[in-house]
Design an enzyme around this catalytic site. Structure first.
Site, PDB file in Angstrom:
ATOM      1  CG  ASP A 150      -3.989   8.445   8.241  1.00 44.11           C
ATOM      2  OD1 ASP A 150      -3.852   7.231   8.467  1.00 44.11           O
ATOM      3  OD2 ASP A 150      -4.267   8.903   7.114  1.00 44.11           O
ATOM      4  CD  GLU A 154      -2.861  -0.804   2.532  1.00 39.84           C
ATOM      5  OE1 GLU A 154      -3.574  -1.760   2.814  1.00 39.84           O
ATOM      6  OE2 GLU A 154      -2.738   0.199   3.270  1.00 39.84           O
TER       7      GLU A 154
END
Lengths: 406, 286
Positions: free
Chosen positions: B61, B50
């Site tokens: 995040d 990824e």
């Protein structure tokens, strides 16, 4: 831009939360079930007479509504044109329009059984309103505030602490409202089962823009009745400052279908639109996706969000509510902008002419009244939303006036 | 239509082990070092890659990945360079699946059609876009599927049995199970709860289920890999990047090795899970 021939400007959003191409639900999967649940809960509350009755009771006896519609005689004489009325939202409990929305959302949070409330705040007025109602209903309250704003709005931080809220300074990114919103979203993702996110403006994922608008629309509904009582007719123009745009939408929305009424939104031009240091997302931005909705945003060519700049912490946001974005595109609302300096001048002028110290946010609207009112005839009725009081800004204004004098 | 992702998971199934999915940020700490890291990943044991597309406002995040994105942006990373990284990686590796992960705005501004065409030709296999739930499928998911890219969706602890079919409907490649309600790099997940959740998702889909958010050690990786088709490690890797940087914030000779070493350790954990699982199966069916 030409005004589209729509049947109504008040029909939005559609079932997916879209105003034209704007709005939507651009959030992480963790939040989606919650947002769908909230939409359902709000839909039920909206048609529940008990909910409305409870709202009305607190609006009258706790918030102090209706707020006056005040004829600003000396400001009118000074401008020498339109007859200027001020919608006195600064007289609400907690000193701004923010409480109208927070009351609605906190009553809704209580209905859904949430006991932990989080909020983001820029100038601190939404944070103070949230802390106030959480104190009133015995709810835990956490307010995210950019560390730059914590510094320039110390008085409001103290107020929130006094009310029992926890203020969390946000150090990420530009350390202002946008980052406070990121951090609040991160908290929500983490504490999704226990927590209600009380968004302060008409932005974020559907149903927030619609819900906050509905709660704020009391401003325009009262204005309508009050103007009819005072002058026997509707106003000719409306004007309000816009960060996310909740005070403006609250005033505008009930009047959108009276097409003869001119409507002006005033963005913060900071140090000037050409300086790159501003917060005018309509004038200087383009459509993008942030914080759950598509709207006009300040960003670079790669879609990275730019930092906004305004002397007013409450307007210091690189986006705008999606319904404003749409109303701008279809030509129903005209967007203007006022610089830091213009707002500072208007701040002092209104203080001296009317004995009303406005917040720096509505000072931006007053600044444009000084341009617009003289160009209008004396029988033109102009309403300005005086969305907050200026106590919180005295230190900022003093600092700017001192550095200008030097 | 089988994709590189489908083929890789099929091969791992034959091997009887879970995939190690690594997340690193495109352009962190700079373009050339990020490319060297990418190239080192498969050999160190990454089965699926990824690659983060940096964004100023990553709302799901934690601090580690936020900081990685900002390092990349400060070093001049943008979407064109991210696709360039993929192209350069793909020139030397035709087998390892690569998934771009990030937020919608940089894609929207690049232009959806242009992005899909350029990503496909660069050698991207799939997309994970955090702020595009199924309710917004018309934006990117449906065009991506049409363009032959996998669209990998996140399922979370709040995605209940009623909602899972909605989430899985247009999902392909694999399902990314977010092990906690929270942001990346937060508290470690409870492995027994995760195993249960993976079983629950598997009742709804044939797709491989990978587990991420909060996985940082080899022990962790081993424990979770027992019940899942893959584990995703991100924050721990970008932290390894950060810790290897010089006082000036630039990469050092140790940067690539720091990431590769951690991947090797994690890969050993994931592969160890196979052995214990196989041993357990043999014990049951001697």
């Amino acid at each position: 831009m030409t005004v589209l021939q729509l049947n109504s400007f008040r029909a939005g959003p559609d079932e997916h939360g879209h105003f034209g191409i704007y709005g939507g639900r651009f959030v992480a999967e963790t939040l989606m079930p919650l947002i769908l649940e909230l939409e359902k809960a709000y839909g039920q509350a909206k048609i529940d007479p008990e909910f409305q009755k409870e709202m009305d009771r607190y609006l009258t006896h706790y918030v102090g509504r209706p707020s006056p519609l005040y004829f600003a005689e000396r400001l009118t004489a000074y401008c020498g044109g339109a007859k200027i009325y001020l919608k006195r939202e600064e007289l609400n409990h907690t000193g701004a329009h923010k409480v109208n929305n927070v009351l609605g959302q906190i009553l809704l949070a209580r209905r859904t059984g949430k006991k932990r409330i989080i909020a983001e705040t820029g100038a601190g007025m939404h944070g103070v309103a949230t802390a106030t109602l959480c104190a009133r209903f015995g709810l835990e309250c956490i307010v995210y505030m950019g560390s730059v704003d914590v510094e320039r709005q110390k008085a409001n931080v103290f107020r929130m602490n006094m009310l029992g809220a926890k203020v969390v300074p946000v150090e990420s990114g530009s350390k202002t409202l946008k980052d406070a919103m990121n951090e609040a979203l991160r908290d929500w993702v983490t504490n999704v089962e226990s927590t209600y996110y009380c968004i302060g403006t008409i932005a974020g994922p559907h149903p927030y823009p619609m819900m906050v608008r509905d709660f704020q629309s009391i401003i325009g509904r009262e204005t309508r009745e009050q103007m009819l009582a005072a002058e026997g007719r509707l106003p000719d123009s409306l004007i309000a400052c816009i960060g996310g745009g909740s005070n403006a939408m609250g005033l505008f929305h009930p009047f959108l279908d009276e097409r003869q009424i001119e409507i002006f939104g005033v963005e913060a031009a900071g140090r000037g639109l050409d300086s790159g240091m501003h917060a005018a997302s309509i004038a200087g931005g383009r459509p993008g996706v942030l914080h759950g909705n598509r709207t006009y945003l300040l960003m670079n060519a790669d879609g990275q969000i730019n930092e906004a700049h305004s002397i007013s912490a409450g307007l210091d946001y690189p986006g705008i509510g999606p319904e404003h974005a749409w109303l701008g595109d279809v030509g129903r609302v005209t967007f203007l902008s006022a610089t830091d300096d213009e707002a500072l001048d208007a701040f002092q002028l209104l203080s001296r002419l009317e004995g009303i110290i406005p917040a720096l946010e509505p000072a931006h609207a007053i600044a444009k009244v000084l341009d617009l009112a003289p160009q209008r005839p004396k029988d033109h009725l102009m309403v300005v939303n005086l969305s907050g009081r200026g106590d919180k800004d005295l230190a900022t204004v003093a600092h700017h006036l001192e550095s200008k004098a030097r | 239509m089988t994709t590189r992702i489908d083929r890789r998971f099929a091969a791992l199934k034959d091997e009887g082990r879970a995939a190690l999915v690594t997340f690193t940020m495109a352009g962190d700490p700079d373009y050339h070092c990020a490319l060297a890291i990418l190239k080192a990943l498969p050999q160190a044991g990454a089965d699926v890659i990824e690659l983060g597309m940096p964004f100023t406002d990553p709302m799901a995040d934690g601090p580690a990945i936020q900081a990685a994105g900002l390092r990349a942006l400060h070093a001049g990373q943008n979407m064109e360079k991210t696709l360039g990284l993929v192209r350069e990686f793909r020139a030397g590796d035709a087998a390892t699946p690569l998934v771009l992960m990030g937020y919608y705005n940089p894609i929207y501004i690049y232009g959806v059609e242009r992005f899909l065409a350029d990503a496909k030709s660069a050698g991207v296999d799939g997309l994970i876009v955090v702020d595009l739930p199924p309710e917004e499928d018309a934006e990117l998911c449906l065009p991506a599927l049409k363009a032959g890219l996998n669209f990998i969706r996140l399922a979370t602890p709040t995605t209940d049995d009623k909602r899972l079919p909605v989430v899985l409907k247009n999902t392909s490649g694999f399902v990314y199970y977010v092990s906690i309600t929270g942001i990346t790099g937060a508290a470690a997940p409870d492995t027994s709860k995760v195993a249960e959740a993976v079983k629950r998702i598997k009742r709804h889909t044939e797709l491989p289920v990978c587990v991420g958010f909060g996985v940082r050690t080899a022990e962790h990786a081993r424990a979770i890999a027992q019940g899942a088709d893959g584990i995703v490690v991100g924050s721990a890797l970008v932290e390894a990047v950060r810790k290897s940087l010089g006082a000036d914030g630039r990469h050092t000779p140790a940067t690539v090795a720091a990431v590769a070493d951690l991947v090797r350790t994690l890969a050993a954990g994931v592969r160890g899970a196979r052995h214990s699982a196989v041993r357990a199966a043999r014990a049951r069916n001697p």
